[in-house]
Design a protein around this motif. Sequence first.
Motif, short mmCIF file in Angstrom:
data_model
loop_
_atom_site.label_atom_id
_atom_site.label_comp_id
_atom_site.label_asym_id
_atom_site.label_seq_id
_atom_site.Cartn_x
_atom_site.Cartn_y
_atom_site.Cartn_z
N ILE A 86 0.59 -1.30 -0.07
CA ILE A 86 0.10 -0.18 0.01
C ILE A 86 1.01 1.23 0.09
N LYS A 87 1.91 1.29 0.99
CA LYS A 87 2.86 2.44 0.73
C LYS A 87 3.47 2.70 -0.54
N ALA A 88 3.92 1.53 -1.16
CA ALA A 88 4.50 1.57 -2.44
C ALA A 88 3.42 1.90 -3.47
N ASN A 89 2.36 2.30 -3.16
CA ASN A 89 1.28 2.51 -4.36
C ASN A 89 0.98 1.18 -5.23
N ASN A 90 1.31 -0.12 -4.84
CA ASN A 90 1.37 -1.00 -5.47
C ASN A 90 -0.09 -1.08 -6.20
N GLN A 91 -0.28 -0.90 -7.30
CA GLN A 91 -1.73 -0.62 -8.20
C GLN A 91 -2.54 -1.94 -8.20
N VAL A 92 -1.95 -3.25 -8.13
CA VAL A 92 -2.89 -4.29 -7.87
C VAL A 92 -3.48 -4.43 -6.35
N ILE B 244 -18.13 10.22 -1.78
CA ILE B 244 -17.64 9.64 -0.24
C ILE B 244 -16.71 8.73 -0.20
N TYR B 245 -16.79 7.76 -0.83
CA TYR B 245 -15.80 6.66 -1.15
C TYR B 245 -14.35 7.10 -1.45
N GLN B 246 -14.35 7.82 -2.44
CA GLN B 246 -13.15 8.18 -2.96
C GLN B 246 -12.37 9.00 -1.89
N ASP B 247 -13.16 10.09 -1.24
CA ASP B 247 -12.56 10.79 -0.07
C ASP B 247 -11.91 9.78 1.22
N ALA B 248 -12.90 8.79 1.56
CA ALA B 248 -12.54 7.91 2.44
C ALA B 248 -11.33 7.07 1.97
N PHE B 249 -11.37 6.69 1.04
CA PHE B 249 -10.07 5.84 0.23
C PHE B 249 -8.75 6.36 0.53
N LEU B 250 -8.90 7.78 0.04
CA LEU B 250 -7.74 8.45 0.01
C LEU B 250 -7.41 8.72 1.31
N ALA B 251 -8.15 9.08 2.29
CA ALA B 251 -7.82 9.32 3.48
C ALA B 251 -7.15 8.03 4.27
N VAL B 252 -7.48 7.06 4.11
CA VAL B 252 -7.13 5.59 4.48
C VAL B 252 -5.56 5.52 3.93
N TRP B 253 -5.59 5.51 2.55
CA TRP B 253 -4.21 5.44 2.03
C TRP B 253 -3.21 6.37 2.60
N GLN B 254 -3.67 7.70 2.58
CA GLN B 254 -2.61 8.56 3.21
C GLN B 254 -2.11 8.18 4.79
N ASN B 255 -3.31 7.62 5.50
CA ASN B 255 -2.99 7.48 6.86
C ASN B 255 -2.07 6.27 6.93
N LYS C 112 0.24 5.27 4.64
CA LYS C 112 1.46 5.85 4.12
C LYS C 112 2.08 6.78 5.27
N GLN C 113 1.65 7.45 5.93
CA GLN C 113 2.14 8.32 7.10
C GLN C 113 2.01 7.89 8.45
N ASP C 114 1.83 6.46 8.35
CA ASP C 114 1.94 5.48 9.66
C ASP C 114 0.97 6.14 10.90
N LYS C 115 -0.09 6.99 10.37
CA LYS C 115 -1.16 7.32 11.22
C LYS C 115 -1.92 6.44 11.53
N PHE C 116 -2.24 5.23 10.70
CA PHE C 116 -2.88 4.01 10.93
C PHE C 116 -2.29 2.85 10.59
N ILE C 117 -2.07 2.03 11.54
CA ILE C 117 -1.22 0.85 11.27
C ILE C 117 -2.10 -0.39 11.33
N PRO C 118 -2.44 -0.81 10.29
CA PRO C 118 -3.51 -1.95 10.11
C PRO C 118 -2.72 -3.16 10.91
N LYS C 119 -3.80 -4.10 11.55
CA LYS C 119 -3.19 -5.47 12.10
C LYS C 119 -3.70 -6.45 11.07
#
Length: 196
Positions: free
Chosen positions: A21-27, A57-68, A70-77
């Motif tokens: 995800i952090k490397a923007n892997n398109q697949v 709404i989904y695009q906004d939310a997806f961008l927020a998750v993607w950025q979070n 990438k910036q280690d604001k959210f570290i999924p388990k």
Amino acid sequence: MREVNISTNLTKNRSDFIEAIKANNQVVLRSLYHANYPKIELLILKNSGTKDHAKDIYQDAFLAVWQNIKQDKFIPKSESSINGYLYTIAKNKWMDVLRSQGYKKTIIASQISYFEPSEQENNDINDDILKDERLQDVMQAFRNLGEACKNLLSKFYFEKLSMNDIANELQLDSASTRNKKYRCMQKLKEIALKTD
């Protein structure tokens, strides 16, 4: 062509998945995007929204998750923690829209329906979504926005600052800041549509 399941060899463990995800892997990003959209669309459609609302709404939310991520604001388990996080952000964004002055209908938060779509609904929606390859366009459009718009949208969507805080930072009144955010979102959509 069907999207690759996120749990394939590409992402054998949690750290590989997060790194992809952090490397923007398109697949991986595309699979994550398409796997979660149906639930968000159904949530919004069942709560006074349209398909266009759901996409925005989904695009906004997806961008927020993607950025979070990438910036280690959210570290999924796990993958399911990302799915839940994305659903929660989208639901909260939609509730904000419903509470806004632009919406005449008043909907109490407890009235929002929570549901799991049936397998058939998922299959039907997934078929539609697979035709909609907008994720890459939105990510590229965000990179191509002017610095002022990128800054404002990042503060709102990624840093989760309130419009009042952003207005204070930009030394503008709240109404001007909201108008500027709206114009930036319109510009983002315009750039994304040009790449179709």
